[in-house]
Structures are given as C-alpha cells and as structure tokens.
Design a protein around this motif. Structure first.
Motif, PDB file in Angstrom:
ATOM      1  N   LYS A  22       0.840  -1.196   0.000  1.00 46.86           N
ATOM      2  CA  LYS A  22       0.000   0.000   0.000  1.00 46.86           C
ATOM      3  C   LYS A  22       0.881   1.254   0.000  1.00 46.86           C
ATOM      4  O   LYS A  22       1.905   1.300   0.687  1.00 46.86           O
ATOM      5  N   VAL A  23       0.480   2.277  -0.745  1.00 48.88           N
ATOM      6  CA  VAL A  23       1.255   3.520  -0.760  1.00 48.88           C
ATOM      7  C   VAL A  23       1.077   4.253   0.566  1.00 48.88           C
ATOM      8  O   VAL A  23      -0.050   4.500   1.001  1.00 48.88           O
ATOM      9  N   ALA A  24       2.180   4.544   1.214  1.00 49.13           N
ATOM     10  CA  ALA A  24       2.148   5.359   2.438  1.00 49.13           C
ATOM     11  C   ALA A  24       2.176   6.836   2.040  1.00 49.13           C
ATOM     12  O   ALA A  24       1.407   7.642   2.544  1.00 49.13           O
ATOM     13  N   ILE A  25       3.098   7.158   1.134  1.00 43.65           N
ATOM     14  CA  ILE A  25       3.303   8.563   0.761  1.00 43.65           C
ATOM     15  C   ILE A  25       3.367   8.718  -0.753  1.00 43.65           C
ATOM     16  O   ILE A  25       4.210   8.103  -1.412  1.00 43.65           O
ATOM     17  N   HIS A  26       2.446   9.520  -1.288  1.00 43.99           N
ATOM     18  CA  HIS A  26       2.584  10.008  -2.654  1.00 43.99           C
ATOM     19  C   HIS A  26       3.369  11.305  -2.520  1.00 43.99           C
ATOM     20  O   HIS A  26       2.808  12.328  -2.133  1.00 43.99           O
ATOM     21  N   TRP A  27       4.643  11.257  -2.804  1.00 44.57           N
ATOM     22  CA  TRP A  27       5.441  12.471  -2.639  1.00 44.57           C
ATOM     23  C   TRP A  27       5.465  13.262  -3.952  1.00 44.57           C
ATOM     24  O   TRP A  27       5.702  12.699  -5.029  1.00 44.57           O
ATOM     25  N   VAL A  28       5.200  14.559  -3.845  1.00 44.40           N
ATOM     26  CA  VAL A  28       5.208  15.435  -5.023  1.00 44.40           C
ATOM     27  C   VAL A  28       6.281  16.493  -4.803  1.00 44.40           C
ATOM     28  O   VAL A  28       6.193  17.311  -3.878  1.00 44.40           O
ATOM     29  N   GLY A  29       7.329  16.451  -5.620  1.00 47.41           N
ATOM     30  CA  GLY A  29       8.403  17.432  -5.506  1.00 47.41           C
ATOM     31  C   GLY A  29       7.979  18.773  -6.060  1.00 47.41           C
ATOM     32  O   GLY A  29       6.966  18.875  -6.763  1.00 47.41           O
ATOM     33  N   GLU A  30       8.750  19.784  -5.751  1.00 45.93           N
ATOM     34  CA  GLU A  30       8.386  21.098  -6.269  1.00 45.93           C
ATOM     35  C   GLU A  30       8.583  21.196  -7.785  1.00 45.93           C
ATOM     36  O   GLU A  30       7.694  21.671  -8.490  1.00 45.93           O
ATOM     37  N   PRO A  31       9.734  20.743  -8.309  1.00 42.54           N
ATOM     38  CA  PRO A  31       9.861  20.770  -9.769  1.00 42.54           C
ATOM     39  C   PRO A  31       8.795  19.853 -10.374  1.00 42.54           C
ATOM     40  O   PRO A  31       8.548  18.766  -9.867  1.00 42.54           O
ATOM     41  N   ASP A  32       8.140  20.304 -11.458  1.00 43.83           N
ATOM     42  CA  ASP A  32       7.105  19.498 -12.101  1.00 43.83           C
ATOM     43  C   ASP A  32       7.646  18.120 -12.466  1.00 43.83           C
ATOM     44  O   ASP A  32       8.803  17.969 -12.819  1.00 43.83           O
ATOM     45  N   ASP A  33       6.794  17.114 -12.373  1.00 39.81           N
ATOM     46  CA  ASP A  33       7.134  15.733 -12.753  1.00 39.81           C
ATOM     47  C   ASP A  33       8.162  15.072 -11.847  1.00 39.81           C
ATOM     48  O   ASP A  33       8.695  14.029 -12.186  1.00 39.81           O
ATOM     49  N   ASP A  34       8.456  15.681 -10.727  1.00 41.59           N
ATOM     50  CA  ASP A  34       9.377  15.052  -9.795  1.00 41.59           C
ATOM     51  C   ASP A  34       8.525  14.416  -8.690  1.00 41.59           C
ATOM     52  O   ASP A  34       8.131  15.075  -7.746  1.00 41.59           O
ATOM     53  N   THR A  35       8.194  13.129  -8.870  1.00 39.26           N
ATOM     54  CA  THR A  35       7.315  12.484  -7.893  1.00 39.26           C
ATOM     55  C   THR A  35       7.863  11.121  -7.488  1.00 39.26           C
ATOM     56  O   THR A  35       8.642  10.512  -8.223  1.00 39.26           O
ATOM     57  N   ARG A  36       7.457  10.654  -6.320  1.00 35.94           N
ATOM     58  CA  ARG A  36       7.805   9.294  -5.866  1.00 35.94           C
ATOM     59  C   ARG A  36       6.639   8.728  -5.073  1.00 35.94           C
ATOM     60  O   ARG A  36       6.074   9.447  -4.244  1.00 35.94           O
ATOM     61  N   ASP A  37       6.298   7.497  -5.310  1.00 33.92           N
ATOM     62  CA  ASP A  37       5.315   6.811  -4.465  1.00 33.92           C
ATOM     63  C   ASP A  37       6.071   5.851  -3.564  1.00 33.92           C
ATOM     64  O   ASP A  37       6.849   5.032  -4.057  1.00 33.92           O
ATOM     65  N   ILE A  38       5.839   5.946  -2.273  1.00 40.32           N
ATOM     66  CA  ILE A  38       6.572   5.096  -1.334  1.00 40.32           C
ATOM     67  C   ILE A  38       5.583   4.196  -0.604  1.00 40.32           C
ATOM     68  O   ILE A  38       4.660   4.690   0.046  1.00 40.32           O
ATOM     69  N   THR A  39       5.780   2.892  -0.731  1.00 42.39           N
ATOM     70  CA  THR A  39       4.870   1.953  -0.057  1.00 42.39           C
ATOM     71  C   THR A  39       5.308   1.774   1.403  1.00 42.39           C
ATOM     72  O   THR A  39       6.425   2.143   1.786  1.00 42.39           O
ATOM     73  N   TYR A  40       4.411   1.155   2.185  1.00 45.14           N
ATOM     74  CA  TYR A  40       4.769   0.890   3.577  1.00 45.14           C
ATOM     75  C   TYR A  40       5.971  -0.054   3.669  1.00 45.14           C
ATOM     76  O   TYR A  40       6.833   0.114   4.543  1.00 45.14           O
ATOM     77  N   ALA A  41       6.077  -1.011   2.758  1.00 48.56           N
ATOM     78  CA  ALA A  41       7.226  -1.926   2.799  1.00 48.56           C
ATOM     79  C   ALA A  41       8.526  -1.172   2.519  1.00 48.56           C
ATOM     80  O   ALA A  41       9.551  -1.387   3.184  1.00 48.56           O
ATOM     81  N   GLN A  42       8.462  -0.253   1.533  1.00 51.60           N
ATOM     82  CA  GLN A  42       9.672   0.533   1.228  1.00 51.60           C
ATOM     83  C   GLN A  42      10.032   1.444   2.389  1.00 51.60           C
ATOM     84  O   GLN A  42      11.199   1.608   2.739  1.00 51.60           O
ATOM     85  N   LEU A  43       9.001   2.016   3.000  1.00 53.48           N
ATOM     86  CA  LEU A  43       9.249   2.909   4.132  1.00 53.48           C
ATOM     87  C   LEU A  43       9.910   2.139   5.277  1.00 53.48           C
ATOM     88  O   LEU A  43      10.845   2.613   5.914  1.00 53.48           O
TER      89      LEU A  43
END
Ligand code: ATP
Ligand code: MG
Length: 648
Positions: free
Chosen positions: A95-116
């Motif tokens: 499951k995604v814990a964090i949909h991270w959205v960076g300030e520069p456009d298109d700079d994103t990361r989805d982090i699951t609970y396992a990855q966290l």
C-alpha cells in the motif's frame, strides 16, 4: 472579555448539517461523548488499544504529581513499529504510504509501507553506526522530502528524540535549538526547492554548528539539489553513503510509554519559542485516535493530504505520527501554495481529505475562485483548518469553492503543547457553524473561565482552559520544569491555561477569539482582534486583515487595522478606508471602528502562517520593530514600514 464584544460572531446564523452518508458511516458517533464522560480513562485506554504494544500498561493515567502526567504507565511500545512495521506485518506492505510530489514538475515518488520500513530500518542502522544511542537528541533541518519522515521515524525507532527545525529558519535559530536540547547529530540536505529554484540548506547548518562549539559530532546530508557544498571530512557524512548501503534489518526495541519522542519548539508567534517535550505512548494514542476521529479516516479508501510543513507540530501529529500509525495513504508536497498547483495535486491524486491553514485559504480567496474552479476536485469529502481562528467568510468560501458545498469543514483548535486536536466538530455528528471550533472532543475537558477561574457560562467570553489531563499533552518544557509550571499551570490551581481567549455562545459552542495578550481595551470595552478581523474579511473587497490595539491618549487603546485587498478590488478606490471603517461599525458597533486602517501588500507571518501581531503593534505605536527571527519573510516588515511612512 465581555459578551457585548461578540455581537458580530454570534450573529452568524449559517449552519451546515453533516452529509447523511458520512453521518451513517462515521468512525465516531455522538454516543462517544457520553462514553468518555462516564469513564474518561477507559475511553483513552480503548484508544490506546488501537496501537501495538510490547507490554501492556498497568495504569492508564498517573496524575499523582500534577502537572506532571504519566500515561499508560508500565506499557512499552515503539512509535516507528506502530507507524510502519505493523502495517507491513498485516499484509499492507504494497500500500502507498506517501505520494510524494516534488516542487519541480514531474518530480514524484510513491513510497509503499514496505519501502518505508526498509528505509527507516536502514537509517536506524546508519544512525547507530554514527554513534546515536537511545536518549540522544538529533536535530533535523530538512525540506519536505521523504527522507525527513524516514529520519524522524529512524530516531523514534532508536528512542533518540528528534527536534525538527523549519528549513526556512536562520543559522542562529537552528544553533539556539541545537544548543537548547544538546543535539550531537544533525540531519540535513544540500538544499531544497523553493519557488522553482534550488536554495541551499547546508551552509546554514555549517554556520550553526560553528556557533555551537564542538557539540555536534556528525552532520548527515541528503543529496537533494546536487548543489556544491562545503565538506568537513570526518564530521559530514552523505546520506546515500551511510544509509543506502546499511542493512534493512533492524530489530526495534520497545520503549517505555513515557520515553521522550521529540522536542518541538513553538511557532514563536508571541515570543521566544518554548521547547515542548512529547513522549511516546500517550502522544501516539492521542494523535492517531483524533486523526481517525476528526477526519473520519477510512484507511482503505481515503487519500489524505495535510499541507503543513514538517517543521510545525501539525506536520508531526497529522502528517507523520497520526496518519502513519493509522496506515493512511497520504500526499506530501515539497513546495508552498502557488496558484493552481495544489488543486492540480488534489485532482491528480484524487485527494479525499484535505487539511490546511486559514492563511492559505485567505490567500486563495485573494486570488479569486477562477483558479480552483479550473480543477476537478470532486474527490474531496472532508476539509480541515488549523492554526488560527478561521473567519466565517473564509470558512464559507473554503466550503463552497474548494469543498463544492458538500464537504464538512472541521475547524480544529489545538497547540504544540496539546499535541493532539482538542476542540473540533465531529464531521458525522456536528452541524458546523462558520467560525466556531464547536466543542471539546470526547475525552477532552475544556471550559471558558473568568479571572477567578469560574465558568463564564453560555453567552459569555473569557479564558480558554483545559481541566483534565489528556494523552498527548506536553510533559514539560525541555530542561525547565519550573518554566513549564509557571507558563501553563500557575494562573489557576489545577487548570491548564492555553493563553487564548474564547467565548461560549448560547448553545455552549466555543468561539476562539485570539490570544489573551492581544485583547484590546478601548474606552473600557474589551474587544477581540479576531472579531474585528472577521468583520473586515466579511467585506467583499478584503482578503485578509490583522488588528492590533495601539496606545491612545484618549481611549487607552485604539484599534489599528492592516488589510490586504482581494485582487478583484484593485486599489480599493479612494474611499476604501472610510468604507471599511463604516463596515466595521455596522457589523460590530461604533466602538470597534478602527482609528486607522492601512492597506498593505502582505502581513508578517510565522513560517506556519500565523499573523505576528506584536510586530504590527510595534509599527502602530511607532516603535523599533522587535524580534523577527521566526518570520517567514522578514522583508515584509520593510514593506509595511514604507507604506506607513509614505502615509504619514
Ligand atoms: P508561541 O506559543 O511560541 O507564541 P504559537 O502559539 O503560535 O507560538 P502553536 O503551538 O503553533 O504556536 O500555535 C497554537 C496557537 O494557534 C493556539 O494557541 C491558538 O492561538 C492558535 N490556533 C491554532 N488552531 C486554532 C484554531 N482552529 N482556531 C483558533 N486559533 C487556533
Ligand atoms: Mg502558543
């Protein structure tokens, strides 16, 4: 505060019933108030049972030595395990814990609970390698990147209390916090992105570390922007060298329920920040339970977004600990509010629950509804507000424009000190009133009292106090028990004094009226800043207002207002000042009519978006402007002083 000052706010007649489906499916229903009243400790014990404990507590609350509370005495747990490992163990690792959205456009990361979990475990191993032991303090000075969450949870895992300092603060502010809590390790990054450009962080850390003598042994540095940094071999360590190669196995120790979790310095709106100490079991209980209760969180389907910076207590309780302990999926955004970017994120990630501050709402009101109207925000189902009183006009705008007139708004009152939300509507139970934070939550006991600590009763104003201990309450001020007692517990025996003024309306609902220190006395009448500000904001040309009382020879104090106009109002027209003075007189009464109104481009605010009235008071009383170190943008005061001298 006398009741005659409150005519305006009490005239607010609009009511918003909870949507029927939300009410039917609500996590917390009306019976919770009675259940908590009949046995407060049992109520909080049930809330604590939602967490995973190593060893269960023997005693819910030890209040034998007030004001020093102990919650869940004898229990052990690990905050990091509760926020991460247990969700993976329950089969939710993907499951995604964090949909991270960076300030520069298109700079994103989805982090699951396992990855966290892997990242937190590696960071815990890396910190151990750098000599961090249970009980050591670690300072964190970072932008809104996933590593800041990883760093906090790694510290919690080891039992090393963190102190997070806003990335926007100066080297001096950082140095004083490092010194105050004696932190020997600092975690930072080379820089972060602000308004489209890379801005450096590491130089401020270097300067701060310099100022603290040889206290700091190591600086752990995340590479975020790739900009050049000065490097002290031996002291400085790259995150990717230390963490990436570390083992992702980390056996977490169970810590005592009262083990320190973190020290957080208050916003510094009224003066020098205070180092608030939060501990583990009670704090995690209070934050995770209220996050589930007040936002009616359904972890399987909701996408939650709290826009607070992690350097503020809201970022701790309602971005890190509360939501992660609940296994929520959330959005984390690196940037600050700009035109349509937030609404684009709501649309892209189908955000369902959105939590922000009145200052942001008023900024969007200023820009006009055309911007948010351009996005599909039909996924939203609940809106929250925190940080300052929300003016009724801003509440209604938020509800209508952002919430499509269907989402309840929860106005949540709490403080760094309280750790958890204390006063708020329950979204499935309470009919909302614009501008009122409504009632103390189940299990919380608040009241409004007079100078002699007597309840003022419905229809009257006074001081907001808390009457019973609560799980996430601060335990002390770091290293200063005396100041803790003096600041919060000395005014009246057995009552926690919050420092805010409030009023009970005829239904017994609570209206926050601003800081007690900000109450004005005009010709013997006590006037609240909040009320006059709300009257100004109810004028169609005004987006934001700040009111202060300035010394006045005839009236004792006089009302001075600073207003920001909506973009659609242009310069407001020639008679704008007179128009606004009349408007206040009509809304509240002639007594509240400002002596002076200044139209300004900006207001001085802390990094968490609170208006710093004491600085405006300095301007209104023609004094040298006081300490501006906790201002988000210190040039604002120069702009205002320029306006003032050109008007004089
Ligand atoms: P300092 O104590 O250093 O001056 P601060 O009080 O601004 O700083 P915080 O703990 O971040 O630091 O803010 C808590 C205060 O914010 C409350 O005491 C109250 O004045 C205000 N506040 C927060 N939420 C609300 C709300 N929903 N309605 C009204 N006021 C609020
Ligand atoms: Mg405060």
């Amino acid at each position: 505060m006398s009741s005659d000052t409150l005519a305006n706010l009490s005239n607010e007649e609009r009511r918003f019933e909870p949507p029927a489906d939300l009410a039917n499916e609500a996590n917390v229903k009306a019976e919770a108030y009675d259940r908590a009243d009949s046995d407060r400790e049992a109520f909080w014990a049930d809330a604590a049972d939602r967490l995973d404990w190593g060893q269960k507590w023997d005693q819910v609350l030890d209040w034998s030595n007030p004001p020093f509370a102990k919650w869940f005495v004898g229990g052990t747990l690990n905050a990091s395990v509760n926020c991460v490992d247990r969700h993976v163990d329950a089969g939710n690792g993907d499951k995604v814990a964090i949909h991270w959205v960076g300030e520069p456009d298109d700079d994103t990361r989805d982090i699951t609970y396992a990855q966290l979990k892997d990242e937190v475990s590696k960071a815990a191993n890396a910190l151990t390698e750098l000599g961090v032991k249970k009980g050591d303090r670690v300072a964190i000075y970072m932008p809104m990147i996933p590593e800041v969450v990883v760093a906090m949870l790694a510290c919690a895992r080891l039992g090393a209390p963190h102190t997070v300092v806003f990335g926007g603060f100066s080297a001096d502010a950082l140095a004083s916090r490092i010194t105050d809590c004696d932190a020997q390790v600092v975690i930072t990054s080379d820089g972060g992105y602000r308004r489209g450009a890379a801005s450096a962080l590491k130089p401020a850390v270097d300067e701060a570390v310099e100022k603290t003598g040889d206290l700091v042994r190591h600086v752990l540095v995340v590479r975020r922007t790739g900009q050049d940094v000065a490097w002290d071999e031996g002291r400085d360590v790259w995150w990717h060298d230390a963490v990436d190669g570390a083992s992702s196995d980390h056996e977490a120790e169970m810590h005592d329920s009262e083990h320190p979790l973190y020290v957080m310095y208050t916003s510094g709106t009224t003066g020098k920040p205070k180092g608030i100490l939060h501990t583990t079991g009670g704090y995690l209980t209070g934050t995770s339970f209220t996050h589930w209760e007040v936002f009616d969180l359904k972890p399987e389907t909701d996408v939650y977004w709290c826009t607070a910076d992690v350097g503020w207590v809201t970022g701790h309780s309602y971005m890190v600990y509360g939501p992660l302990a609940n296994g929520a999926t959330q959005v984390m955004y690196e940037g600050t509010p700009e035109k349509g970017r937030w609404w684009q994120i709501v649309e892209d990630y189908k955000v369902t629950i959105f939590y922000t501050a009145p200052t942001a709402i008023r900024t969007f009101m200023k820009q006009g509804r055309e911007i948010p109207d351009g996005y599909d925000m039909s996924s939203l189902r609940l809106l929250g507000s925190v940080g300052e009183p929300i003016n009724p006009e801003a509440y209604v705008w938020y509800r209508e424009v952002i919430g499509g007139d269907r989402c309840p708004v929860v106005d949540t009152w709490w403080q760094t000190e309280t750790g958890q939300i204390m006063i708020s509507p329950l979204p499935g139970v309470t009919a909302g009133k614009p501008g009122s934070a409504m009632k103390a939550l189940p299990g919380i006991s608040a009241d409004v009292v007079d100078d002699d600590a007597r309840s003022v009763g419905n229809g009257n104003g006074g001081y907001l106090v808390l009457k019973e201990p609560w799980p996430a309450m601060l335990r002390t001020l770091w290293g200063d028990d005396e100041r803790f007692k003096d600041t919060y517990w000395s005014r009246w025996e057995g009552l926690y004094f919050a420092g805010d003024g409030a009023k009970l309306d005829d239904d017994g609902d609570i209206w926050l009226l601003g800081r007690v220190d900000d109450v004005m006395n005009v010709s013997g009448h006590r006037l609240s800043t909040t009320e006059i500000e709300s009257a100004l904001v109810s004028h169609p040309k005004v987006a934001e207002a700040a009111v202060v009382g300035a010394a006045d020879e005839t009236t004792g104090q006089a009302v001075c207002a600073f207003v920001i106009l909506r973009d659609s109002a242009g310069d407001g027209g020639e008679d704008i000042v007179e128009e606004l003075r009349k408007h206040v007189a009509k809304e509240i009464g002639a007594i509240a009519k400002p002596r002076q109104i200044m139209v300004v481009p900006e207001l001085p605010k802390t990094r968490s978006g609170k208006i710093m009235r004491r600085l405006l008071k300095d301007v209104a009383e023609n004094r040298e402007v006081g300490d501006v170190t906790t201002l988000a943008d210190s040039t604002v005061m120069d702009l205002i002083k320029e306006k003032e001298s050109s008007a004089a």
